[in-house]
Write an enzyme that holds these catalytic residues in place. Structure first.
Site: not given
Length: 337
Positions: A314, A279
């Site tokens: 994840r 991210k």
């Protein structure tokens, strides 16, 4: 004044006589940080935590979709979309998607998470029929070749239904079952586990100046209410996973606050899923303009979370994450015997 209890998790050391196991795993704690809205933070011995809270913090989590929650587990990301932030367009062809899913399993993924709608900031909603067409066939293809647990990453009941019929075994909703009220009924009737994620707003609007009174406590309260709601719909509490939603309606500082306080979410009595892989904030802090340049930072966050008892990670980069976890657990777990 509301109080929130964050275990000060430790790993890789011999537990003290006053310690308790964290969520039934190898992490442990003997001190708890007590957060109060508007009242700061103070530490207390773990033995002084209220019994009901202590029970949630310490009890072992049952398996989710057949996957034991005793050690950190890896959820491999399979975006069959043209526009996801990291790998959009790489796996939207069925053959490439299937090959990638099987490769992730071979590298050590415990769960494959299939998504057909990008939820990156600014992404538009995908029509239901198109999302089904993207996801159901690849789920069926994976299931024909493997018994790996498959998660369907969707906000929509019809998409989830088609995915379950194709062989999915878990529903992962970034909207925590608030986008489509029928989704909880689908999960309850199918008797499958669910993951509830916090997001502020929709993908189209979530990064438009998000604000919180206290991001850690606000997200905790939201997830607590959503867990209660899906349990009331018929999903067993021990089959509910929670996700604080890193990057979904959060600034860099919000993300860091949630990571620092991630152990608080054990107080919900559910397994925790963390999705921080590649991210943007990783590149902001550590460098890496392109998402593919953020692997090392993603692994660092995964290790940080695992040391605080997070059960499901994840990630995009299966081998790198598993290698780091295997080394950490070999060293730290041995130190505790």
């Amino acid at each position: 004044m509301s109080q929130y209890y964050r275990p000060v998790a430790r790993f890789g050391e011999v537990p003290t006589p006053q310690s308790f196991p964290l969520a039934g795993g190898l992490c442990w704690f003997d001190t708890v940080a007590v957060h109060e809205r508007g009242g700061g933070v103070h530490a207390i011995p773990a033995g002084e935590v209220p019994d009901d809270v202590l029970g949630n913090l310490t009890c072992a989590r049952p398996p989710v979709a057949g996957v034991a929650m005793t050690d950190p587990r890896i959820m491999g990301i399979l975006n069959v979309t043209p526009d996801s932030f990291s790998d959009g367009g790489q796996f939207d062809a069925p053959e490439r998607a299937l090959d990638h899913a099987l490769a992730m399993q071979n590298e050590g993924a415990d769960i494959i998470d299939v998504g057909g709608e990008s939820t990156r900031p600014g992404a538009a909603e995908v029509p239901i029929a198109e999302e089904i067409a993207r996801t159901a066939p690849i789920i069926a293809a994976i299931r024909a070749r493997s018994d790996v647990p498959i998660s369907i990453d969707t906000r929509k009941a019809q998409v989830a239904t088609a995915a379950l019929e194709a062989g999915a075994t878990l529903i992962n909703d970034v909207a925590a079952f608030t986008f489509d009220p029928k989704l909880a009924d689908v999960a309850a009737k199918a008797k499958v586990p669910v993951c509830l994620m916090h997001a502020k707003g929709t993908p189209e609007t979530m990064q438009n100046d998000p604000s919180y009174e206290d991001v850690l406590l606000d997200v905790y309260d939201f997830l607590s209410s959503r867990v209660d709601a899906v349990v009331a719909s018929g999903v067993p509490r021990d089959q509910v996973v929670v996700d604080p939603g890193i990057g979904f309606g959060k600034t860099l500082e919000h993300n860091l606050s949630l990571l620092r306080g991630i152990a608080m979410f054990h107080g919900l009595g559910c397994p925790i899923l963390l999705g921080a892989s590649r991210k943007r904030f990783i590149g902001t802090i550590g460098g890496g303009k392109d998402a593919s340049d953020r692997v090392s930072g993603s692994v660092a966050i995964a290790l940080f979370a695992a040391r605080r008892g997070v059960q499901i990670l994840r990630v995009h980069d299966i081998f790198a994450t598993k290698q780091a976890l295997d080394l950490e657990w070999a060293i730290g777990g041995a130190a505790m015997t």
